[in-house]
Scaffold this motif. Structure first.
Motif, PDB file in Angstrom:
ATOM      1  N   GLN A  85      -4.907  -3.120   1.316  1.00 53.22           N
ATOM      2  CA  GLN A  85      -5.061  -3.317  -0.134  1.00 53.22           C
ATOM      3  C   GLN A  85      -6.534  -3.318  -0.543  1.00 53.22           C
ATOM      4  N   ARG A  86      -7.389  -3.843   0.313  1.00 54.32           N
ATOM      5  CA  ARG A  86      -8.824  -3.901   0.019  1.00 54.32           C
ATOM      6  C   ARG A  86      -9.407  -2.493  -0.156  1.00 54.32           C
ATOM      7  N   ARG A  87      -8.758  -1.509   0.427  1.00 52.99           N
ATOM      8  CA  ARG A  87      -9.167  -0.116   0.280  1.00 52.99           C
ATOM      9  C   ARG A  87      -8.378   0.612  -0.799  1.00 52.99           C
ATOM     10  N   PHE A  88      -7.074   0.426  -0.811  1.00 53.21           N
ATOM     11  CA  PHE A  88      -6.204   1.333  -1.568  1.00 53.21           C
ATOM     12  C   PHE A  88      -5.420   0.671  -2.700  1.00 53.21           C
ATOM     13  N   ARG A  89      -5.567  -0.632  -2.849  1.00 49.36           N
ATOM     14  CA  ARG A  89      -4.851  -1.333  -3.917  1.00 49.36           C
ATOM     15  C   ARG A  89      -5.722  -2.530  -4.293  1.00 49.36           C
ATOM     16  N   ARG A  90      -6.953  -2.202  -4.783  1.00 51.50           N
ATOM     17  CA  ARG A  90      -7.985  -3.228  -4.865  1.00 51.50           C
ATOM     18  C   ARG A  90      -7.738  -4.265  -5.956  1.00 51.50           C
ATOM     19  N   ALA A  91      -6.844  -3.947  -6.892  1.00 47.85           N
ATOM     20  CA  ALA A  91      -6.567  -4.892  -7.983  1.00 47.85           C
ATOM     21  C   ALA A  91      -5.844  -6.134  -7.473  1.00 47.85           C
ATOM     22  N   ARG A  92      -5.171  -6.001  -6.346  1.00 46.56           N
ATOM     23  CA  ARG A  92      -4.448  -7.170  -5.820  1.00 46.56           C
ATOM     24  C   ARG A  92      -4.495  -7.171  -4.307  1.00 46.56           C
ATOM     25  N   VAL A  93      -5.295  -8.061  -3.757  1.00 45.88           N
ATOM     26  CA  VAL A  93      -5.447  -8.161  -2.309  1.00 45.88           C
ATOM     27  C   VAL A  93      -4.860  -9.499  -1.890  1.00 45.88           C
ATOM     28  N   ASP A  94      -3.583  -9.492  -1.512  1.00 45.08           N
ATOM     29  CA  ASP A  94      -2.931 -10.772  -1.191  1.00 45.08           C
ATOM     30  C   ASP A  94      -2.087 -10.717   0.089  1.00 45.08           C
ATOM     31  N   GLY A  95      -2.058  -9.547   0.745  1.00 49.03           N
ATOM     32  CA  GLY A  95      -1.305  -9.457   1.994  1.00 49.03           C
ATOM     33  C   GLY A  95       0.200  -9.398   1.798  1.00 49.03           C
ATOM     34  N   VAL A  96       0.634  -9.299   0.541  1.00 48.98           N
ATOM     35  CA  VAL A  96       2.063  -9.176   0.239  1.00 48.98           C
ATOM     36  C   VAL A  96       2.370  -7.697  -0.012  1.00 48.98           C
ATOM     37  N   ALA A  97       3.317  -7.165   0.740  1.00 55.26           N
ATOM     38  CA  ALA A  97       3.650  -5.744   0.592  1.00 55.26           C
ATOM     39  C   ALA A  97       4.701  -5.587  -0.498  1.00 55.26           C
ATOM     40  N   ASP A  98       4.231  -5.506  -1.725  1.00 53.43           N
ATOM     41  CA  ASP A  98       5.158  -5.249  -2.825  1.00 53.43           C
ATOM     42  C   ASP A  98       5.517  -3.758  -2.823  1.00 53.43           C
ATOM     43  N   VAL A  99       6.332  -3.356  -3.768  1.00 54.50           N
ATOM     44  CA  VAL A  99       6.826  -1.970  -3.785  1.00 54.50           C
ATOM     45  C   VAL A  99       5.665  -0.981  -3.879  1.00 54.50           C
ATOM     46  N   ARG A 100       4.708  -1.294  -4.734  1.00 54.50           N
ATOM     47  CA  ARG A 100       3.544  -0.427  -4.935  1.00 54.50           C
ATOM     48  C   ARG A 100       2.726  -0.283  -3.644  1.00 54.50           C
ATOM     49  N   THR A 101       2.511  -1.374  -2.950  1.00 54.13           N
ATOM     50  CA  THR A 101       1.750  -1.331  -1.696  1.00 54.13           C
ATOM     51  C   THR A 101       2.518  -0.552  -0.634  1.00 54.13           C
ATOM     52  N   ARG A 102       3.827  -0.813  -0.538  1.00 51.46           N
ATOM     53  CA  ARG A 102       4.631  -0.114   0.471  1.00 51.46           C
ATOM     54  C   ARG A 102       4.639   1.388   0.215  1.00 51.46           C
ATOM     55  N   ALA A 103       4.741   1.776  -1.054  1.00 51.01           N
ATOM     56  CA  ALA A 103       4.741   3.201  -1.378  1.00 51.01           C
ATOM     57  C   ALA A 103       3.392   3.837  -1.037  1.00 51.01           C
ATOM     58  N   ALA A 104       2.310   3.099  -1.268  1.00 53.76           N
ATOM     59  CA  ALA A 104       0.974   3.625  -0.943  1.00 53.76           C
ATOM     60  C   ALA A 104       0.830   3.802   0.563  1.00 53.76           C
ATOM     61  N   VAL A 105       1.299   2.837   1.323  1.00 59.42           N
ATOM     62  CA  VAL A 105       1.232   2.953   2.791  1.00 59.42           C
ATOM     63  C   VAL A 105       1.998   4.179   3.252  1.00 59.42           C
ATOM     64  N   GLU A 106       3.195   4.357   2.717  1.00 61.91           N
ATOM     65  CA  GLU A 106       4.019   5.504   3.098  1.00 61.91           C
ATOM     66  C   GLU A 106       3.343   6.826   2.774  1.00 61.91           C
TER      67      GLU A 106
END
Ligand SMILES: [Zn+2]
Length: 253
Positions: free
Chosen positions: A225-246
């Motif tokens: 998240q610190r690289r690719f989802r900087r607006a929210r860095v909390d270690g929680v893989a929400d839908v947006r984070t999971r989709a970015a990882v994929e």
């Protein structure tokens, strides 16, 4: 001991200030990655002194001031000591694999102030120069926090990666379309957790596919998240984070 001055590797270097802290690159002739850092100290001068002090046992190749001036401390051919314990895409010795760039910024402890435009543009120019000379791929331009999650958080979520990404110098936030799915967090178990861990590991992070969303997984998700989802860095893989990882599953050569 005064370290002998060497010729700068990049035409963008304003001055050379030789650090004694370097050695032979191990197991490879040339670097194929770039690691970005922030100095995390109150002043540029203090950081530069420390990176050149023999007893500090730390260094970097390049040092970028807030006004965009660039100093070189260690020749690119040598192994500078900026990464410490680290891992990326199967490589445990990122000091041998990379060129380290320290960006002057007091960091999280100093209130995480923004990086001045002139400084970011200097970092971008320097990366472009190194990447062209050494044929380094954008997906190999990394944060210290990527290669040492849990131990390092620099250059931090205040660093505007999108400026580099727009110039093709690093991977961008893929900004995946919203879709349905679960939020995964500490304590979750099962196949979706394992799939997330496998995707993070394929991308390059050290992440064991245990199927258990443990503290280590949370740390790696925060690094992502610190690289690719900087607006929210909390270690929680929400839908947006999971989709970015994929969508960022980089093909591992
Ligand atoms: Zn660092």
């Amino acid at each position: 001991m005064i370290e002998a001055v060497f010729a700068a590797d990049s035409p963008l270097v304003d001055f050379v200030r030789a650090s004694p802290n370097h050695g032979e690159r191990r197991g490879r002739a040339a670097p194929d990655a770039i690691v970005l850092h922030y100095t995390g100290m109150p002043t540029a001068e203090g950081a530069l002194d420390r990176l050149c002090a023999a007893d500090a046992q730390v260094s970097c190749h390049y040092f970028v001031f807030e006004d965009g001036r660039i100093a070189q401390l260690v020749p690119e051919a040598r192994r500078a000591w900026h990464a410490g314990l680290s891992f990326w895409a199967g490589e445990n010795d990122m000091n041998s694999a990379s060129i380290g760039i320290e960006i002057v910024n007091p960091g999280h402890d100093g209130g995480a102030p923004p990086f001045p435009r002139a400084q970011v543009e200097a970092v971008a120019r320097l990366c472009a120069d190194i990447m062209e000379r050494r044929a380094i791929a954008p997906e190999r331009v990394l944060a210290h926090s990527d290669i040492s999650p849990g131990r390092k958080v620099d250059p931090g979520e205040a660093f505007p990666w999108e400026v580099l990404a727009a110039a093709g110098l690093c991977l961008a936030d893929p900004a995946p379309a919203a879709r349905d799915g679960m939020t995964l967090a500490r304590g979750a178990t099962g196949a979706p957790v394992r799939a997330l861990q496998e995707a993070l590991a394929r991308f390059g992070y050290r992440c064991e596919a245990t199927g258990v969303y443990d503290a280590a997984t949370e740390t790696v998700v925060a690094a992502f998240q610190r690289r690719f989802r900087r607006a929210r860095v909390d270690g929680v893989a929400d839908v947006r984070t999971r989709a970015a990882v994929e969508s960022l599953r980089a093909p591992v050569a």
